[in-house]
Design a protein around this motif. Structure first.
Motif, PDB file in Angstrom:
ATOM      1  N   HIS A  24       0.321  -1.057   0.372  1.00 17.63           N
ATOM      2  CA  HIS A  24       0.089   0.176   0.305  1.00 17.63           C
ATOM      3  C   HIS A  24       0.869   1.286  -0.049  1.00 17.63           C
ATOM      4  O   HIS A  24       1.595   1.148   0.593  1.00 17.63           O
ATOM      5  CB  HIS A  24      -1.056  -0.053   0.975  1.00 17.63           C
ATOM      6  CG  HIS A  24      -2.003  -0.884   1.241  1.00 17.63           C
ATOM      7  ND1 HIS A  24      -2.895  -0.778  -0.322  1.00 17.63           N
ATOM      8  CD2 HIS A  24      -2.951  -1.197   2.451  1.00 17.63           C
ATOM      9  CE1 HIS A  24      -3.833  -1.810   0.344  1.00 17.63           C
ATOM     10  NE2 HIS A  24      -3.798  -2.187   1.747  1.00 17.63           N
ATOM     11  N   VAL A  25       0.301   2.278  -0.572  1.00 16.31           N
ATOM     12  CA  VAL A  25       0.843   3.791  -0.573  1.00 16.31           C
ATOM     13  C   VAL A  25      -0.079   4.347   0.700  1.00 16.31           C
ATOM     14  O   VAL A  25      -1.012   4.667   0.519  1.00 16.31           O
ATOM     15  CB  VAL A  25       0.677   4.838  -1.581  1.00 16.31           C
ATOM     16  CG1 VAL A  25       1.175   5.937  -1.603  1.00 16.31           C
ATOM     17  CG2 VAL A  25       1.679   3.611  -2.766  1.00 16.31           C
ATOM     18  N   LEU A  60      -3.336   3.876  -1.323  1.00 18.15           N
ATOM     19  CA  LEU A  60      -3.608   3.299  -2.513  1.00 18.15           C
ATOM     20  C   LEU A  60      -3.277   1.686  -2.753  1.00 18.15           C
ATOM     21  O   LEU A  60      -1.607   1.634  -2.857  1.00 18.15           O
ATOM     22  CB  LEU A  60      -2.861   4.093  -3.385  1.00 18.15           C
ATOM     23  CG  LEU A  60      -2.511   4.450  -5.096  1.00 18.15           C
ATOM     24  CD1 LEU A  60      -2.364   5.778  -5.479  1.00 18.15           C
ATOM     25  CD2 LEU A  60      -1.523   3.136  -5.757  1.00 18.15           C
ATOM     26  N   THR A  61      -3.566   0.816  -2.755  1.00 14.48           N
ATOM     27  CA  THR A  61      -3.151  -0.150  -3.109  1.00 14.48           C
ATOM     28  C   THR A  61      -2.704  -0.450  -4.372  1.00 14.48           C
ATOM     29  O   THR A  61      -2.863   0.009  -5.854  1.00 14.48           O
ATOM     30  CB  THR A  61      -4.604  -1.515  -2.857  1.00 14.48           C
ATOM     31  OG1 THR A  61      -4.981  -0.766  -1.538  1.00 14.48           O
ATOM     32  CG2 THR A  61      -4.338  -2.513  -3.134  1.00 14.48           C
ATOM     33  N   THR A  62      -1.367  -0.976  -4.012  1.00 13.89           N
ATOM     34  CA  THR A  62      -0.356  -0.892  -5.533  1.00 13.89           C
ATOM     35  C   THR A  62       0.090  -2.774  -5.815  1.00 13.89           C
ATOM     36  O   THR A  62      -0.349  -2.672  -6.875  1.00 13.89           O
ATOM     37  CB  THR A  62       0.786  -0.867  -5.108  1.00 13.89           C
ATOM     38  OG1 THR A  62       1.097   0.862  -4.500  1.00 13.89           O
ATOM     39  CG2 THR A  62       2.039  -1.206  -6.614  1.00 13.89           C
ATOM     40  N   LEU A 138      -2.774  -8.126  -9.533  1.00 13.73           N
ATOM     41  CA  LEU A 138      -3.095  -6.730  -8.754  1.00 13.73           C
ATOM     42  C   LEU A 138      -4.495  -7.299  -8.529  1.00 13.73           C
ATOM     43  O   LEU A 138      -4.927  -8.278  -8.303  1.00 13.73           O
ATOM     44  CB  LEU A 138      -2.997  -6.239 -10.227  1.00 13.73           C
ATOM     45  CG  LEU A 138      -1.832  -5.986 -10.881  1.00 13.73           C
ATOM     46  CD1 LEU A 138      -2.178  -6.156 -12.640  1.00 13.73           C
ATOM     47  CD2 LEU A 138      -1.102  -5.527 -10.392  1.00 13.73           C
ATOM     48  N   PRO A 139      -4.773  -5.994  -7.309  1.00 15.56           N
ATOM     49  CA  PRO A 139      -5.857  -6.516  -6.476  1.00 15.56           C
ATOM     50  C   PRO A 139      -7.409  -6.513  -7.344  1.00 15.56           C
ATOM     51  O   PRO A 139      -8.419  -6.479  -7.269  1.00 15.56           O
ATOM     52  CB  PRO A 139      -6.084  -5.021  -5.503  1.00 15.56           C
ATOM     53  CG  PRO A 139      -5.323  -4.398  -6.085  1.00 15.56           C
ATOM     54  CD  PRO A 139      -4.198  -4.978  -7.403  1.00 15.56           C
ATOM     55  N   HIS A 140      -7.448  -6.039  -8.492  1.00 17.98           N
ATOM     56  CA  HIS A 140      -8.790  -4.955  -9.462  1.00 17.98           C
ATOM     57  C   HIS A 140      -8.336  -5.680 -10.585  1.00 17.98           C
ATOM     58  O   HIS A 140      -8.938  -6.266 -11.808  1.00 17.98           O
ATOM     59  CB  HIS A 140      -9.275  -4.196  -9.438  1.00 17.98           C
ATOM     60  CG  HIS A 140      -9.337  -4.113  -8.778  1.00 17.98           C
ATOM     61  ND1 HIS A 140     -11.259  -3.361  -8.042  1.00 17.98           N
ATOM     62  CD2 HIS A 140      -8.819  -3.015  -7.347  1.00 17.98           C
ATOM     63  CE1 HIS A 140     -11.090  -2.829  -7.190  1.00 17.98           C
ATOM     64  NE2 HIS A 140      -9.922  -2.321  -6.660  1.00 17.98           N
ATOM     65  N   GLY A 141      -7.370  -6.531 -10.906  1.00 17.43           N
ATOM     66  CA  GLY A 141      -6.801  -7.737 -12.776  1.00 17.43           C
ATOM     67  C   GLY A 141      -6.132  -7.071 -13.612  1.00 17.43           C
ATOM     68  O   GLY A 141      -5.812  -7.726 -14.357  1.00 17.43           O
ATOM     69  N   SER A 142      -6.318  -5.689 -13.504  1.00 19.24           N
ATOM     70  CA  SER A 142      -5.822  -4.604 -13.859  1.00 19.24           C
ATOM     71  C   SER A 142      -4.974  -4.076 -13.172  1.00 19.24           C
ATOM     72  O   SER A 142      -5.552  -3.544 -12.503  1.00 19.24           O
ATOM     73  CB  SER A 142      -6.814  -4.396 -15.402  1.00 19.24           C
ATOM     74  OG  SER A 142      -7.355  -3.580 -14.615  1.00 19.24           O
ATOM     75  N   TRP A 143      -4.294  -2.886 -13.202  1.00 16.57           N
ATOM     76  CA  TRP A 143      -3.269  -1.671 -13.211  1.00 16.57           C
ATOM     77  C   TRP A 143      -4.396  -0.351 -13.645  1.00 16.57           C
ATOM     78  O   TRP A 143      -4.658   0.256 -14.525  1.00 16.57           O
ATOM     79  CB  TRP A 143      -2.320  -0.983 -13.934  1.00 16.57           C
ATOM     80  CG  TRP A 143      -1.022  -0.708 -13.227  1.00 16.57           C
ATOM     81  CD1 TRP A 143      -0.898   0.604 -14.350  1.00 16.57           C
ATOM     82  CD2 TRP A 143      -1.073  -0.255 -11.883  1.00 16.57           C
ATOM     83  NE1 TRP A 143      -0.060   1.117 -13.076  1.00 16.57           N
ATOM     84  CE2 TRP A 143      -0.236   1.167 -11.783  1.00 16.57           C
ATOM     85  CE3 TRP A 143      -1.365  -0.860 -10.829  1.00 16.57           C
ATOM     86  CZ2 TRP A 143       0.629   1.249 -10.540  1.00 16.57           C
ATOM     87  CZ3 TRP A 143      -1.348  -0.327  -9.179  1.00 16.57           C
ATOM     88  CH2 TRP A 143      -0.178   0.186  -9.399  1.00 16.57           C
TER      89      TRP A 143
END
Length: 204
Positions: A24-25, A60-62, A138-143
């Motif tokens: 995380h940021v 900000l989840t990285t 990646l948390p959502h599958g995409s950046w």
């Protein structure tokens, strides 16, 4: 994340309790991040079905390293060391928060430009693999880097949320100085998390 969903969904009811290790940021101490998040909370006040993110937990989840029961404390230390090596030549930088992103389970602010944040994501991926021998995800599958300002706690129409918040807030510049490794149970709104390590940008 969908720009304009038609329905909201209960984030918490669809998740089982599980500790995970995140990159995380953390932005809870940044006055500009807190200000834009407060603007969003003010506009969403009175809209049912939302859990605002407390100011101290703005993030900000990285990247997701994996399950907490699969990663040891020693491996977290190696992850931090490996990431520090990757980020030693990356100086602190700014991103802009203002454009609103909607997902059935959350409302967020896009962090732009994404390219500035990519070295953090790449360092997290590299460090996770180097320390654990496994790939994270990646948390959502995409950046699409973003800062959540509220999570949905009920199923219902999205229109009241979108009408209250709109598609943009006044832009705020936020300075990114470090990235943290955090152990988090992301199945409840009670914010059970524990920062485990910090990697500062540009540190030798």
């Amino acid at each position: 994340m969908s720009p304009l969903p038609t329905r909201m969904a209960d984030r918490w009811g669809r998740r089982r309790s599980q500790g995970r290790i995140y990159w995380h940021v953390l932005l809870g101490d940044d006055p500009h991040a807190r200000a834009v998040a407060q603007d969003a909370r003010d506009r969403l006040e009175g809209v049912p079905g939302l859990d605002p993110v407390p100011p101290a937990f703005l993030h900000l989840t990285t990247f997701v390293a994996g399950s907490a029961d699969e990663i040891t404390g020693d491996q977290v230390g190696v992850m931090a060391q490996e990431a520090a090596g990757q980020l030693a030549r990356v100086e602190p930088f700014t991103v802009t928060l203002g454009r609103v992103l909607y997902d059935p389970e959350e409302v967020a602010l896009e962090a732009r430009p994404a390219e500035r944040l990519r070295p953090l994501m790449e360092a997290a991926k590299f460090a996770t693999r180097a320390a654990t021998g496994r790939d994270g995800y990646l948390p959502h599958g995409s950046w699409t880097p973003h800062v959540a300002v509220a999570y949905s706690n009920a199923d219902g129409p999205a229109a009241p949320v979108i009408e209250a918040l709109g598609e943009r807030l006044p832009d705020r510049e936020v300075t990114i100085r470090s990235i943290h490794i955090v152990e988090q149970d992301d199945a409840t709104a009670t914010w059970r998390w524990r920062p485990m390590a910090e990697v500062r940008l540009g540190a030798s």
